[in-house]
Design an enzyme around this catalytic site. Structure first.
Site, mmCIF file in Angstrom:
data_model
loop_
_atom_site.group_PDB
_atom_site.id
_atom_site.type_symbol
_atom_site.label_atom_id
_atom_site.label_comp_id
_atom_site.label_asym_id
_atom_site.label_seq_id
_atom_site.Cartn_x
_atom_site.Cartn_y
_atom_site.Cartn_z
ATOM 1 N N ARG A 96 74.675 -18.483 11.332
ATOM 2 C CA ARG A 96 74.414 -18.696 9.903
ATOM 3 C C ARG A 96 74.701 -17.437 9.083
ATOM 4 O O ARG A 96 75.131 -17.528 7.940
ATOM 5 C CB ARG A 96 72.954 -19.110 9.805
ATOM 6 C CG ARG A 96 72.501 -19.882 8.672
ATOM 7 C CD ARG A 96 73.150 -21.225 8.517
ATOM 8 N NE ARG A 96 72.730 -21.709 7.212
ATOM 9 C CZ ARG A 96 73.196 -21.257 6.063
ATOM 10 N NH1 ARG A 96 74.162 -20.372 6.044
ATOM 11 N NH2 ARG A 96 72.720 -21.701 4.932
ATOM 12 N N TYR A 100 67.689 -38.716 -3.327
ATOM 13 C CA TYR A 100 68.237 -37.381 -3.634
ATOM 14 C C TYR A 100 69.195 -37.448 -4.823
ATOM 15 O O TYR A 100 69.251 -36.533 -5.641
ATOM 16 C CB TYR A 100 68.939 -36.788 -2.407
ATOM 17 C CG TYR A 100 67.952 -36.398 -1.329
ATOM 18 C CD1 TYR A 100 67.296 -35.163 -1.388
ATOM 19 C CD2 TYR A 100 67.642 -37.255 -0.284
ATOM 20 C CE1 TYR A 100 66.364 -34.810 -0.410
ATOM 21 C CE2 TYR A 100 66.716 -36.913 0.687
ATOM 22 C CZ TYR A 100 66.080 -35.688 0.615
ATOM 23 O OH TYR A 100 65.159 -35.344 1.561
ATOM 24 N N ARG A 113 67.522 -23.610 12.817
ATOM 25 C CA ARG A 113 66.952 -22.273 12.628
ATOM 26 C C ARG A 113 66.017 -21.760 13.716
ATOM 27 O O ARG A 113 65.762 -20.569 13.780
ATOM 28 C CB ARG A 113 66.225 -22.213 11.278
ATOM 29 C CG ARG A 113 67.144 -21.760 10.157
ATOM 30 C CD ARG A 113 66.428 -21.776 8.826
ATOM 31 N NE ARG A 113 66.059 -23.148 8.494
ATOM 32 C CZ ARG A 113 65.297 -23.497 7.466
ATOM 33 N NH1 ARG A 113 64.785 -22.576 6.683
ATOM 34 N NH2 ARG A 113 65.026 -24.773 7.227
ATOM 35 N N ASP A 163 74.916 -33.099 7.538
ATOM 36 C CA ASP A 163 73.726 -33.441 6.760
ATOM 37 C C ASP A 163 73.918 -34.811 6.115
ATOM 38 O O ASP A 163 75.051 -35.239 5.882
ATOM 39 C CB ASP A 163 73.463 -32.388 5.673
ATOM 40 C CG ASP A 163 72.039 -32.510 5.135
ATOM 41 O OD1 ASP A 163 71.118 -31.986 5.771
ATOM 42 O OD2 ASP A 163 71.853 -33.189 4.104
HETATM 43 O O1 1CP Z 1 70.372 -23.590 7.719
HETATM 44 C C1 1CP Z 1 69.642 -24.047 6.792
HETATM 45 O O2 1CP Z 1 68.826 -23.358 6.187
HETATM 46 C C2 1CP Z 1 69.775 -25.459 6.344
HETATM 47 C C3 1CP Z 1 68.702 -26.346 6.864
HETATM 48 C C4 1CP Z 1 69.282 -27.706 7.221
HETATM 49 C C5 1CP Z 1 69.775 -28.111 8.469
HETATM 50 C C6 1CP Z 1 69.808 -27.325 9.750
HETATM 51 C C7 1CP Z 1 69.500 -28.763 6.316
HETATM 52 C C8 1CP Z 1 69.205 -28.760 4.863
HETATM 53 N N1 1CP Z 1 70.113 -29.808 6.998
HETATM 54 C C9 1CP Z 1 70.299 -29.447 8.319
HETATM 55 C C10 1CP Z 1 70.992 -30.226 9.357
HETATM 56 C C11 1CP Z 1 70.650 -31.651 9.527
HETATM 57 N N2 1CP Z 1 70.102 -32.489 8.573
HETATM 58 C C12 1CP Z 1 70.928 -32.420 10.674
HETATM 59 C C13 1CP Z 1 71.698 -31.822 11.860
HETATM 60 C C14 1CP Z 1 71.644 -32.239 13.190
HETATM 61 C C15 1CP Z 1 70.348 -31.958 13.980
HETATM 62 O O3 1CP Z 1 69.428 -32.767 13.910
HETATM 63 O O4 1CP Z 1 70.333 -30.975 14.739
HETATM 64 C C16 1CP Z 1 70.453 -33.724 10.427
HETATM 65 C C17 1CP Z 1 70.448 -34.930 11.348
HETATM 66 C C18 1CP Z 1 69.955 -33.738 9.090
HETATM 67 C C19 1CP Z 1 69.432 -34.937 8.408
HETATM 68 C C20 1CP Z 1 68.728 -34.802 7.105
HETATM 69 N N3 1CP Z 1 69.041 -33.973 6.038
HETATM 70 C C21 1CP Z 1 67.650 -35.636 6.708
HETATM 71 C C22 1CP Z 1 67.091 -36.748 7.552
HETATM 72 C C23 1CP Z 1 66.144 -36.254 8.596
HETATM 73 C C24 1CP Z 1 64.856 -35.666 8.077
HETATM 74 O O5 1CP Z 1 64.697 -34.447 8.229
HETATM 75 O O6 1CP Z 1 64.048 -36.423 7.506
HETATM 76 C C25 1CP Z 1 67.273 -35.259 5.405
HETATM 77 C C26 1CP Z 1 66.157 -35.864 4.570
HETATM 78 C C27 1CP Z 1 68.156 -34.223 4.984
HETATM 79 C C28 1CP Z 1 68.204 -33.552 3.650
HETATM 80 C C29 1CP Z 1 68.036 -32.079 3.739
HETATM 81 N N4 1CP Z 1 68.934 -31.235 4.358
HETATM 82 C C30 1CP Z 1 68.484 -29.943 4.325
HETATM 83 C C31 1CP Z 1 67.254 -29.939 3.603
HETATM 84 C C32 1CP Z 1 66.428 -28.726 3.320
HETATM 85 C C33 1CP Z 1 66.976 -31.269 3.237
HETATM 86 C C34 1CP Z 1 65.819 -31.771 2.399
HETATM 87 C C35 1CP Z 1 64.634 -32.212 3.178
HETATM 88 C C36 1CP Z 1 63.513 -32.676 2.244
HETATM 89 O O7 1CP Z 1 63.773 -33.259 1.188
HETATM 90 O O8 1CP Z 1 62.364 -32.442 2.622
#
Ligand code: 1CP
Length: 341
Positions: free
Chosen positions: A33, A146, A24, A70
């Site tokens: 998006r 989760y 974002r 994700d």
């Molecule tokens: O466009 C949007 O609004 C969605 C936001 C978004 C994005 C861009 C989410 C929702 N996931 C992602 C992509 C993502 N997630 C990547 C892409 C590659 C990059 O790094 O550019 C990766 C590696 C992840 C990994 C991920 N997803 C993690 C592990 C890393 C971390 O942040 O600790 C976790 C915990 C998630 C779960 C997740 N996905 C999205 C949300 C809002 C969440 C929950 C986070 C939480 O519980 O706080």
């Protein structure tokens, strides 16, 4: 270069990539998006997921692309549907009992996630050879939180409670997540991923006994499973927030590298971790948000402490959405200048 550094070779240059380098904070991502449906629709559209992966590569001089996907696509593939409600984060129907664990399926990962692997193939074909493609998955403990909480959590009370009350049931769940995750990681390698990262974002909320059972055990088995099929693909582990337990994680799991959160002291990382594994990290994402002198000073300290051994420059956690893209360009250029590349 990234692959060699992660395998422990002393490369002359310090590779750099950033967690959440797509997303974002980039105007071109926000534009993409608007054209896609839900976040999961984006992850499951090969052309669009490939485009999101490549956007930061077009803009910045990065050493790696991380597949846009994700960690929660794995429960989705196991038959526990995930949706991302705008502004609310992920929503799943929480697992309630052994029956709901028994209902999970591990053998349709490759078919359900075929569009993700197609995205990886498209990205690998479009990337210059020198830029590595990183595949990833959530580690079983973090994914289990989760699945049991039904989304994000503050205290992980349901998950820890289940692990304490019904160890056999909980181990059965972890074993299923492990099996699905192994398939997911290997399918990404077959599709062109040259490095794998395991995100254990909630490793830091566990006591040592839980950490050993729920983080080290499953990670060790997963790493062994990947190494049996893909011995040349380095694996980076990110047990965020686990403090001095990073030392046990680095010594016992078999990962090639650990990704450090911002709270890990640099001198300790250099003396206790770097002799055993490559390290990656650990600039506070808020300093990237602020930019300028504060970012430059801390980046200099990180390089001074860690660039003598196998080291990959990264953040200690993901880029936050209000980050100005210019700060990313500035950070990369200062890392390149400081390390003569
Ligand atoms: O466009 C949007 O609004 C969605 C936001 C978004 C994005 C861009 C989410 C929702 N996931 C992602 C992509 C993502 N997630 C990547 C892409 C590659 C990059 O790094 O550019 C990766 C590696 C992840 C990994 C991920 N997803 C993690 C592990 C890393 C971390 O942040 O600790 C976790 C915990 C998630 C779960 C997740 N996905 C999205 C949300 C809002 C969440 C929950 C986070 C939480 O519980 O706080």
């Amino acid at each position: 270069m990234l692959v060699r550094t992660l395998k422990g070779e002393a490369t002359a240059q310090v590779p750099i990539w950033l967690m959440r380098q797509a997303g974002r904070y980039l105007p071109e991502y926000r534009a993409l998006r608007e054209k896609t449906g839900s976040f999961l629709d984006l992850c499951y559209s090969p052309e669009q997921a490939a485009e999101a992966t490549l956007q930061p590569i077009r803009r910045f001089d990065l050493d790696a692309a991380i597949l846009f996907s994700d960690i929660l696509v794995v429960p989705d593939a196991m038959g526990q549907p995930v949706r991302f409600a705008p502004g609310e984060g992920p929503v799943l129907e929480a697992l309630a009992d052994r029956v709901s664990i028994d209902a999970l399926i591990t053998d349709r990962v490759e078919s359900h996630l075929a569009p993700v692997y197609e995205a990886a193939r498209l990205v690998r074909a479009a990337l210059p050879e020198a830029i590595a493609l990183i595949g990833f998955a959530g580690a079983p403990w973090t994914v289990a939180t989760y699945m049991i909480e039904g989304g994000s959590s503050r205290d992980f009370a349901r998950t820890k409670g289940w692990a304490a009350r019904d160890p056999e049931g909980f181990d059965a769940l972890l074993a299923k997540i492990e099996a699905a995750t192994l398939r997911h990681l290997l399918a990404q390698v077959r599709a062109g991923a040259q490095v794998l990262q395991l995100f254990d974002s909630w490793a830091g909320v566990l006591d040592e006994a839980f950490f050993e059972r729920l983080v080290i055990g499953p990670t060790k088995r997963l790493v062994a499973g990947v190494k049996a099929e893909a011995p040349d693909v380095p694996i980076v582990g990110f047990p965020k927030g686990c403090g001095i337990l990073y030392a046990r994680y680095a010594a016992e799991t078999g990962v090639d590298a650990v990704s450090l959160d911002p709270a890990v002291p640099l001198d300790w990382a250099a003396s206790a971790l770097q002799p055993h594994v490559a390290v990656q990290g650990n600039l506070d994402p808020i300093l990237l948000l602020i930019g300028g002198e504060a970012m430059a000073r801390r980046s200099g300290q990180i390089l001074a402490a860690l660039a003598g051994g196998p080291f990959v420059f990264n953040l200690g956690h993901g880029v936050v959405p209000p980050t100005p893209p210019e700060h990313v360009a500035e950070l990369i250029s200062l890392v390149r200048k400081a390390t003569g590349t």
